[in-house]
Design a protein around this motif. Structure first.
Motif, mmCIF file in Angstrom:
data_model
loop_
_atom_site.group_PDB
_atom_site.id
_atom_site.type_symbol
_atom_site.label_atom_id
_atom_site.label_comp_id
_atom_site.label_asym_id
_atom_site.label_seq_id
_atom_site.Cartn_x
_atom_site.Cartn_y
_atom_site.Cartn_z
ATOM 1 N N PHE A 1 0.813 -1.204 0.000
ATOM 2 C CA PHE A 1 0.000 0.000 0.000
ATOM 3 C C PHE A 1 0.849 1.258 0.000
ATOM 4 O O PHE A 1 1.885 1.329 0.653
ATOM 5 N N SER A 2 0.382 2.247 -0.733
ATOM 6 C CA SER A 2 1.085 3.518 -0.743
ATOM 7 C C SER A 2 0.776 4.284 0.543
ATOM 8 O O SER A 2 1.668 4.573 1.336
ATOM 9 N N SER A 3 -0.472 4.589 0.789
ATOM 10 C CA SER A 3 -0.817 5.275 2.024
ATOM 11 C C SER A 3 -1.777 4.425 2.849
ATOM 12 O O SER A 3 -2.556 3.638 2.304
ATOM 13 N N MET A 4 -1.691 4.601 4.167
ATOM 14 C CA MET A 4 -2.595 3.924 5.091
ATOM 15 C C MET A 4 -3.097 4.961 6.069
ATOM 16 O O MET A 4 -2.378 5.918 6.388
ATOM 17 N N SER A 5 -4.310 4.783 6.533
ATOM 18 C CA SER A 5 -4.912 5.866 7.311
ATOM 19 C C SER A 5 -5.941 5.338 8.298
ATOM 20 O O SER A 5 -6.411 4.203 8.200
ATOM 21 N N TRP A 6 -6.261 6.212 9.221
ATOM 22 C CA TRP A 6 -7.351 5.989 10.174
ATOM 23 C C TRP A 6 -8.410 7.063 9.955
ATOM 24 O O TRP A 6 -8.082 8.241 9.779
ATOM 25 N N HIS A 7 -9.655 6.633 10.007
ATOM 26 C CA HIS A 7 -10.793 7.526 9.878
ATOM 27 C C HIS A 7 -11.737 7.213 11.030
ATOM 28 O O HIS A 7 -11.632 6.155 11.661
ATOM 29 N N ARG A 8 -12.670 8.105 11.294
ATOM 30 C CA ARG A 8 -13.661 7.822 12.326
ATOM 31 C C ARG A 8 -15.009 8.405 11.935
ATOM 32 O O ARG A 8 -15.087 9.359 11.163
ATOM 33 N N GLN A 9 -16.032 7.782 12.490
ATOM 34 C CA GLN A 9 -17.385 8.254 12.240
ATOM 35 C C GLN A 9 -18.158 8.209 13.545
ATOM 36 O O GLN A 9 -18.384 7.130 14.103
ATOM 37 N N ASN B 1 0.121 13.126 8.309
ATOM 38 C CA ASN B 1 -0.763 14.267 8.528
ATOM 39 C C ASN B 1 -1.863 13.869 9.504
ATOM 40 O O ASN B 1 -2.331 12.724 9.496
ATOM 41 N N TYR B 2 -2.248 14.822 10.331
ATOM 42 C CA TYR B 2 -3.292 14.597 11.331
ATOM 43 C C TYR B 2 -4.424 15.598 11.160
ATOM 44 O O TYR B 2 -4.208 16.735 10.721
ATOM 45 N N ALA B 3 -5.608 15.195 11.568
ATOM 46 C CA ALA B 3 -6.700 16.154 11.706
ATOM 47 C C ALA B 3 -6.339 17.107 12.838
ATOM 48 O O ALA B 3 -5.708 16.711 13.824
ATOM 49 N N ASP B 4 -6.743 18.349 12.705
ATOM 50 C CA ASP B 4 -6.416 19.347 13.735
ATOM 51 C C ASP B 4 -6.926 18.919 15.111
ATOM 52 O O ASP B 4 -6.289 19.190 16.131
ATOM 53 N N SER B 5 -8.041 18.236 15.141
ATOM 54 C CA SER B 5 -8.674 17.881 16.410
ATOM 55 C C SER B 5 -7.883 16.849 17.210
ATOM 56 O O SER B 5 -8.116 16.687 18.417
ATOM 57 N N VAL B 6 -6.933 16.158 16.575
ATOM 58 C CA VAL B 6 -6.185 15.120 17.283
ATOM 59 C C VAL B 6 -4.690 15.411 17.366
ATOM 60 O O VAL B 6 -3.950 14.645 17.993
ATOM 61 N N LYS B 7 -4.250 16.491 16.750
ATOM 62 C CA LYS B 7 -2.821 16.817 16.786
ATOM 63 C C LYS B 7 -2.342 16.972 18.216
ATOM 64 O O LYS B 7 -2.987 17.600 19.041
ATOM 65 N N GLU C 1 -14.664 11.046 8.983
ATOM 66 C CA GLU C 1 -13.604 12.028 8.818
ATOM 67 C C GLU C 1 -12.239 11.366 8.943
ATOM 68 O O GLU C 1 -12.071 10.369 9.638
ATOM 69 N N LEU C 2 -11.277 11.965 8.260
ATOM 70 C CA LEU C 2 -9.900 11.493 8.338
ATOM 71 C C LEU C 2 -9.309 11.891 9.686
ATOM 72 O O LEU C 2 -9.408 13.046 10.094
ATOM 73 N N VAL C 3 -8.662 10.923 10.344
ATOM 74 C CA VAL C 3 -8.002 11.200 11.612
ATOM 75 C C VAL C 3 -6.497 11.380 11.404
ATOM 76 O O VAL C 3 -5.898 12.344 11.866
ATOM 77 N N ALA C 4 -5.894 10.432 10.697
ATOM 78 C CA ALA C 4 -4.454 10.486 10.472
ATOM 79 C C ALA C 4 -4.116 9.628 9.264
ATOM 80 O O ALA C 4 -4.784 8.626 9.008
ATOM 81 N N ILE C 5 -3.080 10.033 8.548
ATOM 82 C CA ILE C 5 -2.664 9.298 7.356
ATOM 83 C C ILE C 5 -1.150 9.250 7.313
ATOM 84 O O ILE C 5 -0.471 10.206 7.708
ATOM 85 N N ILE C 6 -0.612 8.113 6.851
ATOM 86 C CA ILE C 6 0.831 7.946 6.768
ATOM 87 C C ILE C 6 1.174 7.311 5.426
ATOM 88 O O ILE C 6 0.532 6.341 4.998
ATOM 89 N N ASP D 1 -14.018 12.139 21.132
ATOM 90 C CA ASP D 1 -13.302 11.166 20.301
ATOM 91 C C ASP D 1 -14.109 9.886 20.124
ATOM 92 O O ASP D 1 -13.702 8.997 19.364
ATOM 93 N N THR D 2 -15.227 9.781 20.817
ATOM 94 C CA THR D 2 -16.077 8.602 20.687
ATOM 95 C C THR D 2 -16.565 8.449 19.250
ATOM 96 O O THR D 2 -17.144 9.377 18.677
ATOM 97 N N ALA D 3 -16.304 7.288 18.675
ATOM 98 C CA ALA D 3 -16.650 7.042 17.279
ATOM 99 C C ALA D 3 -16.284 5.604 16.923
ATOM 100 O O ALA D 3 -15.582 4.922 17.684
ATOM 101 N N VAL D 4 -16.741 5.187 15.768
ATOM 102 C CA VAL D 4 -16.234 3.962 15.166
ATOM 103 C C VAL D 4 -15.015 4.352 14.339
ATOM 104 O O VAL D 4 -15.103 5.257 13.501
#
Length: 114
Positions: free
Chosen positions: A28-36, A55-61, A43-48, A86-89
């Motif tokens: 994989f080129s990029s891998m990431s975490w998202h939450r709903q 990169n991180y979402a501002d809310s979790v930096k 929404e995107l939480v973090a991507i590497i 932060d509660t989410a799936v």
């Protein structure tokens, strides 16, 4: 391609959790975490990237840390100083191929109590 996320659970505000996602079937080129969260859009939480660009979402930096083990095709999300909002799936995702295609894992529920 399969992605399997784990590590969710119930934690009190201020606590920590570590999510893990195991990927298989491709490189994989990029891998990431998202939450709903309930009633909200995913929404995107973090991507590497494969070379470690993050990169991180501002809310979790400053509170969340994404990391990646390329050899094992795994990503992790260390979540510290958790807040009720932060509660989410949480979902892991991985992108590969040309044109780029994104694959999704099943979600893991994170619940932060106040």
């Amino acid at each position: 391609v399969q992605l399997q996320a784990s590590g969710g659970g119930l934690v009190r505000a201020g606590g920590s959790l570590r999510l893990s996602c195991a990927a298989s079937g491709s490189i994989f080129s990029s891998m990431s975490w998202h939450r709903q969260a309930p009633g909200k859009q995913r929404e995107l939480v973090a991507i590497i990237s494969s070379v470690g660009t993050i990169n991180y979402a501002d809310s979790v930096k400053g509170r969340f840390t994404i990391s990646r083990n390329n050899a094992a095709n795994r990503i992790f999300l260390q979540m510290d100083s958790l807040k009720p909002e932060d509660t989410a799936v949480y979902f892991c995702a991985a992108s590969t191929g040309l044109p780029l295609r994104t694959y999704w894992g099943q979600g893991t529920l994170v619940t932060v109590s106040s």
